[in-house]
Design a protein around this motif. Sequence first.
Motif, PDB file in Angstrom:
ATOM      1  N   THR A   1       0.832  -1.198   0.000  1.00 40.89           N
ATOM      2  CA  THR A   1       0.000   0.000   0.000  1.00 40.89           C
ATOM      3  C   THR A   1       0.871   1.254   0.000  1.00 40.89           C
ATOM      4  OG1 THR A   1      -0.080   0.220   2.405  1.00 40.89           O
ATOM      5  CG2 THR A   1      -1.744  -1.228   1.378  1.00 40.89           C
ATOM      6  N   HIS A   2       0.239   2.394  -0.249  1.00 40.95           N
ATOM      7  CA  HIS A   2       0.956   3.672  -0.199  1.00 40.95           C
ATOM      8  C   HIS A   2       1.531   3.909   1.203  1.00 40.95           C
ATOM      9  CE1 HIS A   2      -0.123   4.809  -4.215  1.00 40.95           C
ATOM     10  NE2 HIS A   2      -1.404   4.680  -3.955  1.00 40.95           N
ATOM     11  N   THR A   3       0.779   3.540   2.199  1.00 43.77           N
ATOM     12  CA  THR A   3       1.236   3.697   3.581  1.00 43.77           C
ATOM     13  C   THR A   3       2.450   2.828   3.845  1.00 43.77           C
ATOM     14  OG1 THR A   3      -1.003   4.225   4.320  1.00 43.77           O
ATOM     15  CG2 THR A   3       0.549   3.472   6.011  1.00 43.77           C
ATOM     16  N   GLU A   4       2.394   1.563   3.434  1.00 40.39           N
ATOM     17  CA  GLU A   4       3.520   0.657   3.634  1.00 40.39           C
ATOM     18  C   GLU A   4       4.757   1.142   2.868  1.00 40.39           C
ATOM     19  OE1 GLU A   4       1.064  -3.522   4.296  1.00 40.39           O
ATOM     20  OE2 GLU A   4       1.485  -2.824   2.256  1.00 40.39           O
ATOM     21  N   ARG A   5       4.536   1.599   1.635  1.00 39.28           N
ATOM     22  CA  ARG A   5       5.648   2.070   0.812  1.00 39.28           C
ATOM     23  C   ARG A   5       6.316   3.296   1.441  1.00 39.28           C
ATOM     24  NH1 ARG A   5       5.500  -0.200  -4.213  1.00 39.28           N
ATOM     25  NH2 ARG A   5       6.376   1.588  -5.310  1.00 39.28           N
ATOM     26  N   ALA A   6       5.527   4.198   1.963  1.00 36.90           N
ATOM     27  CA  ALA A   6       6.080   5.388   2.616  1.00 36.90           C
ATOM     28  C   ALA A   6       6.867   4.993   3.858  1.00 36.90           C
ATOM     29  CB  ALA A   6       4.961   6.362   2.978  1.00 36.90           C
ATOM     30  N   ALA A   7       6.333   4.057   4.632  1.00 36.49           N
ATOM     31  CA  ALA A   7       7.020   3.609   5.847  1.00 36.49           C
ATOM     32  C   ALA A   7       8.316   2.874   5.507  1.00 36.49           C
ATOM     33  CB  ALA A   7       6.100   2.717   6.674  1.00 36.49           C
ATOM     34  N   LEU A   8       8.298   2.053   4.477  1.00 35.26           N
ATOM     35  CA  LEU A   8       9.508   1.329   4.076  1.00 35.26           C
ATOM     36  C   LEU A   8      10.584   2.288   3.573  1.00 35.26           C
ATOM     37  CD1 LEU A   8       7.839  -1.743   2.343  1.00 35.26           C
ATOM     38  CD2 LEU A   8       9.287  -1.814   4.395  1.00 35.26           C
ATOM     39  N   ALA A   9      10.193   3.252   2.766  1.00 33.50           N
ATOM     40  CA  ALA A   9      11.160   4.240   2.267  1.00 33.50           C
ATOM     41  C   ALA A   9      11.753   5.043   3.423  1.00 33.50           C
ATOM     42  CB  ALA A   9      10.499   5.161   1.251  1.00 33.50           C
ATOM     43  N   LEU A  10      10.906   5.433   4.356  1.00 30.71           N
ATOM     44  CA  LEU A  10      11.379   6.187   5.516  1.00 30.71           C
ATOM     45  C   LEU A  10      12.330   5.335   6.356  1.00 30.71           C
ATOM     46  CD1 LEU A  10      11.197   8.842   7.084  1.00 30.71           C
ATOM     47  CD2 LEU A  10       9.227   7.878   8.289  1.00 30.71           C
ATOM     48  N   ALA A  11      11.990   4.075   6.549  1.00 32.74           N
ATOM     49  CA  ALA A  11      12.846   3.175   7.327  1.00 32.74           C
ATOM     50  C   ALA A  11      14.212   3.005   6.659  1.00 32.74           C
ATOM     51  CB  ALA A  11      12.169   1.823   7.499  1.00 32.74           C
ATOM     52  N   GLU A  12      14.222   2.796   5.363  1.00 34.75           N
ATOM     53  CA  GLU A  12      15.490   2.638   4.648  1.00 34.75           C
ATOM     54  C   GLU A  12      16.344   3.896   4.773  1.00 34.75           C
ATOM     55  OE1 GLU A  12      14.839   1.368   0.621  1.00 34.75           O
ATOM     56  OE2 GLU A  12      14.098  -0.592   1.237  1.00 34.75           O
ATOM     57  N   ALA A  13      15.726   5.046   4.635  1.00 40.51           N
ATOM     58  CA  ALA A  13      16.465   6.304   4.739  1.00 40.51           C
ATOM     59  C   ALA A  13      16.960   6.543   6.163  1.00 40.51           C
ATOM     60  CB  ALA A  13      15.592   7.465   4.283  1.00 40.51           C
TER      61      ALA A  13
END
Length: 116
Positions: A48-60
């Motif tokens: 989902t958009h929420t999961e994708r945003a959280a994953l990108a934030l976590a990686e960064a």
Amino acid sequence: MELINLRVSQINGCAYCLGLHTKAALRGGESARRLGVLTAWRDTDMFTHTERAALALAEATIDPANAEAQASAYEAARQVLTDDQISAATWVAITINAFNQVSIMSRHPVPALREA
């Protein structure tokens, strides 16, 4: 949370945490298929958009030397996540990153698979 735990553990190569959090994710209802493509989450519409945003934030979050990526991920997350979700994703990433480092350095053994 478990997607972040797994993704950060994948990046860090922490076998112990990968085993532990894969089991927890499956127990929590996550599908084996989604877990199998988690390393390529950007290349699939399975998240989902929420999961994708959280994953990108976590990686960064776990790459502090890349300030540009952090700023970009944070701004993108602000468009999708609440303040509480941003805080949670950041803290989960920081926490599992620390656990990964300790586990890797201490050569934490990965328990053998026990059949049910």
